[in-house]
Design an enzyme around this catalytic site. Structure first.
Site, PDB file in Angstrom:
ATOM      1  N   TYR A 147       2.316   7.673  -3.035  1.00  0.00           N
ATOM      2  CA  TYR A 147       3.720   7.302  -3.211  1.00  0.00           C
ATOM      3  C   TYR A 147       4.102   6.150  -2.299  1.00  0.00           C
ATOM      4  O   TYR A 147       3.348   5.785  -1.388  1.00  0.00           O
ATOM      5  CB  TYR A 147       4.625   8.515  -2.980  1.00  0.00           C
ATOM      6  CG  TYR A 147       4.813   8.928  -1.531  1.00  0.00           C
ATOM      7  CD1 TYR A 147       3.789   9.532  -0.808  1.00  0.00           C
ATOM      8  CD2 TYR A 147       6.022   8.691  -0.872  1.00  0.00           C
ATOM      9  CE1 TYR A 147       3.969   9.899   0.520  1.00  0.00           C
ATOM     10  CE2 TYR A 147       6.204   9.064   0.458  1.00  0.00           C
ATOM     11  CZ  TYR A 147       5.182   9.665   1.146  1.00  0.00           C
ATOM     12  OH  TYR A 147       5.357  10.019   2.456  1.00  0.00           O
ATOM     13  N   ARG A 201       0.329  -1.939  -0.045  1.00  0.00           N
ATOM     14  CA  ARG A 201      -0.188  -0.658   0.463  1.00  0.00           C
ATOM     15  C   ARG A 201      -0.456   0.302  -0.696  1.00  0.00           C
ATOM     16  O   ARG A 201      -1.429   1.063  -0.659  1.00  0.00           O
ATOM     17  CB  ARG A 201       0.787  -0.025   1.468  1.00  0.00           C
ATOM     18  CG  ARG A 201       0.209   1.266   2.064  1.00  0.00           C
ATOM     19  CD  ARG A 201       1.049   1.814   3.190  1.00  0.00           C
ATOM     20  NE  ARG A 201       2.374   2.154   2.724  1.00  0.00           N
ATOM     21  CZ  ARG A 201       3.391   2.465   3.526  1.00  0.00           C
ATOM     22  NH1 ARG A 201       3.233   2.490   4.836  1.00  0.00           N
ATOM     23  NH2 ARG A 201       4.578   2.756   3.029  1.00  0.00           N
ATOM     24  N   ARG A 208      -6.966  22.316 -15.815  1.00  0.00           N
ATOM     25  CA  ARG A 208      -7.153  22.212 -14.366  1.00  0.00           C
ATOM     26  C   ARG A 208      -8.643  22.160 -14.070  1.00  0.00           C
ATOM     27  O   ARG A 208      -9.397  23.013 -14.543  1.00  0.00           O
ATOM     28  CB  ARG A 208      -6.518  23.420 -13.664  1.00  0.00           C
ATOM     29  CG  ARG A 208      -6.702  23.431 -12.156  1.00  0.00           C
ATOM     30  CD  ARG A 208      -5.957  24.608 -11.521  1.00  0.00           C
ATOM     31  NE  ARG A 208      -6.086  24.576 -10.065  1.00  0.00           N
ATOM     32  CZ  ARG A 208      -7.085  25.122  -9.368  1.00  0.00           C
ATOM     33  NH1 ARG A 208      -8.052  25.777  -9.993  1.00  0.00           N
ATOM     34  NH2 ARG A 208      -7.114  25.034  -8.056  1.00  0.00           N
ATOM     35  N   LYS A 261      -1.363   6.918   1.670  1.00  0.00           N
ATOM     36  CA  LYS A 261      -0.030   7.532   1.577  1.00  0.00           C
ATOM     37  C   LYS A 261       0.002   8.530   0.421  1.00  0.00           C
ATOM     38  O   LYS A 261       0.513   8.244  -0.665  1.00  0.00           O
ATOM     39  CB  LYS A 261       1.034   6.436   1.411  1.00  0.00           C
ATOM     40  CG  LYS A 261       2.451   6.900   1.722  1.00  0.00           C
ATOM     41  CD  LYS A 261       3.376   5.725   1.891  1.00  0.00           C
ATOM     42  CE  LYS A 261       4.836   6.108   1.929  1.00  0.00           C
ATOM     43  NZ  LYS A 261       5.244   6.914   3.073  1.00  0.00           N
ATOM     44  N   GLU A 295       1.654   9.995  15.324  1.00  0.00           N
ATOM     45  CA  GLU A 295       2.863   9.372  14.759  1.00  0.00           C
ATOM     46  C   GLU A 295       3.909  10.457  14.569  1.00  0.00           C
ATOM     47  O   GLU A 295       3.683  11.616  14.905  1.00  0.00           O
ATOM     48  CB  GLU A 295       2.531   8.673  13.435  1.00  0.00           C
ATOM     49  CG  GLU A 295       1.889   9.593  12.407  1.00  0.00           C
ATOM     50  CD  GLU A 295       1.375   8.871  11.157  1.00  0.00           C
ATOM     51  OE1 GLU A 295       1.909   7.809  10.816  1.00  0.00           O
ATOM     52  OE2 GLU A 295       0.434   9.402  10.537  1.00  0.00           O
ATOM     53  N   LEU A 332      -0.530   6.450   9.309  1.00  0.00           N
ATOM     54  CA  LEU A 332      -0.154   5.602   8.182  1.00  0.00           C
ATOM     55  C   LEU A 332       0.142   4.198   8.713  1.00  0.00           C
ATOM     56  O   LEU A 332       0.794   4.054   9.755  1.00  0.00           O
ATOM     57  CB  LEU A 332       1.086   6.163   7.482  1.00  0.00           C
ATOM     58  CG  LEU A 332       1.428   5.396   6.206  1.00  0.00           C
ATOM     59  CD1 LEU A 332       0.437   5.697   5.093  1.00  0.00           C
ATOM     60  CD2 LEU A 332       2.841   5.695   5.741  1.00  0.00           C
TER      61      LEU A 332
HETATM   62  N1  PLP Z   1       3.914   7.572   9.163  1.00  0.00           N
HETATM   63  C1  PLP Z   1       4.110   8.529   8.253  1.00  0.00           C
HETATM   64  C2  PLP Z   1       3.332   9.798   8.360  1.00  0.00           C
HETATM   65  C3  PLP Z   1       5.036   8.350   7.199  1.00  0.00           C
HETATM   66  O1  PLP Z   1       5.207   9.322   6.288  1.00  0.00           O
HETATM   67  C4  PLP Z   1       5.769   7.153   7.144  1.00  0.00           C
HETATM   68  C5  PLP Z   1       6.730   6.911   6.063  1.00  0.00           C
HETATM   69  O2  PLP Z   1       6.890   7.688   5.166  1.00  0.00           O
HETATM   70  C6  PLP Z   1       5.550   6.181   8.136  1.00  0.00           C
HETATM   71  C7  PLP Z   1       4.604   6.415   9.123  1.00  0.00           C
HETATM   72  C8  PLP Z   1       6.307   4.887   8.132  1.00  0.00           C
HETATM   73  O3  PLP Z   1       5.832   4.023   7.134  1.00  0.00           O
HETATM   74  P1  PLP Z   1       6.769   2.929   6.466  1.00  0.00           P
HETATM   75  O4  PLP Z   1       7.276   2.077   7.584  1.00  0.00           O
HETATM   76  O5  PLP Z   1       5.868   2.188   5.565  1.00  0.00           O
HETATM   77  O6  PLP Z   1       7.869   3.670   5.769  1.00  0.00           O
END
Ligand code: PLP
Length: 287
Positions: free
Chosen positions: A33, A52, A101, A151, A183, A207
């Site tokens: 997503y 991304r 499935r 993501k 994070e 991420l």
């Molecule tokens: N880290 C995680 C785990 C996230 O879910 C997100 C955003 O959803 C981010 C970092 C920040 O990413 P972005 O700046 O691309 O929204």
């Protein structure tokens, strides 16, 4: 009021939107997503999110549902049809459904990916009261899988971490692995010591935030010092400031970590300055 959403080529009222019960996004969390913010009716850093998305799809051998130009057009149509001035566009691609499935991926020649997009109207997103107050965070163990650079829609643990924070009377959780902050539950994490901004380096452990990339570039252009390295919760509690970045909350000051107040307990100068620069510059470049 009902939204107009996008499902596999159609713009339809949300009540009419359906996806198969056999969709692999639903059964296996086999989907990726993106969330792109909208300010002044325009998309913030669409290009970063599109790139991304392409990377996430490639890492999972998932076919792309359409070109990135077509994706931009869908975003714009949804923003217009739903009259969004400030808000978000959520996009999800899954490996689709072949009507049963199975752990084995379906043949991409016969099973098309599912593409769903919808808007979230958020008036006042930029002028957020939460950013003026600052966030309180708790730390929790990072027990997610080891491809956090992709993501995916596997958001159960981040969601649980957020609930742990809420139960503790806080706003969010910072995830900790091997003694270091990875994070936030849905954002990248930073501390500030003196004039130096410190954030974890890019790897499969986090991420690769689109907002992170923009903020670090803008910080360097504003002659701020940036150091990409690991930090602990103890170091963060002793920092002058802390903040997080994400497409949906931009730059969010953090004022408390595991009960320790940072500075005087109000948002830090550098975090607020970065939020201002980010919003100004990204509005100018919005499409
Ligand atoms: N880290 C995680 C785990 C996230 O879910 C997100 C955003 O959803 C981010 C970092 C920040 O990413 P972005 O700046 O691309 O929204």
């Amino acid at each position: 009021m009902s939204r107009i959403v996008y499902v596999n080529g159609d713009y339809i009222p949300e009540e009419e939107a359906t996806v198969s019960i056999f969709d692999r996004g639903f059964l296996m969390a086999d989907g990726v997503y993106e969330v792109t913010s909208v300010l002044g009716g325009k998309l913030i850093d669409f290009d970063g999110h599109a790139k991304r998305l392409e990377r996430s799809l490639a890492e999972l051998d998932m076919p792309s549902p359409c070109t990135m130009d077509e994706l931009l057009e869908i975003h714009r149509q949804l923003v217009e049809k739903n009259g969004i001035d400030e808000g978000l566009v959520y996009l999800q691609v899954t490996r689709g459904s072949d009507g049963d499935r199975d752990f084995v991926f379906p043949d991409p020649a016969t099973t098309k990916p599912t593409l769903v997009l919808f808007t979230q109207n958020k008036p006042g997103l930029a002028d957020s009261p939460a950013a003026k107050k600052g966030a309180k965070v708790i730390s929790v163990p990072d027990i997610r899988w080891h491809r956090r650079d992709i993501k995916t829609v596997q958001l159960l643990y981040p969601s649980m971490a957020k609930m742990m924070a809420k139960k503790a009377g806080c706003d969010d959780a910072w995830l900790v692995e091997d003694g270091f902050v990875t994070e936030g539950s849905s954002n990248n994490a930073y501390i500030v010591k003196g004039n130096k901004i410190i954030t974890r380096e890019l790897s499969n452990d986090i991420l690769h935030g689109i907002t992170r990339a923009a903020v670090l570039k803008l910080a360097a252009e504003a002659q701020m010092e940036v150091e990409e390295r690991n930090f602990t919760i103890a170091e963060a509690q002793e920092a002058d400031e802390a903040f997080t970045t994400s497409a949906s909350a931009f730059v969010m000051p953090v004022v408390e970590i595991d009960g320790a107040t940072l500075g005087d307990g109000t948002p830090g100068k550098i975090a607020l300055r970065l939020r201002e620069i980010y919003l100004d510059e990204m509005r100018k470049a919005a499409v």
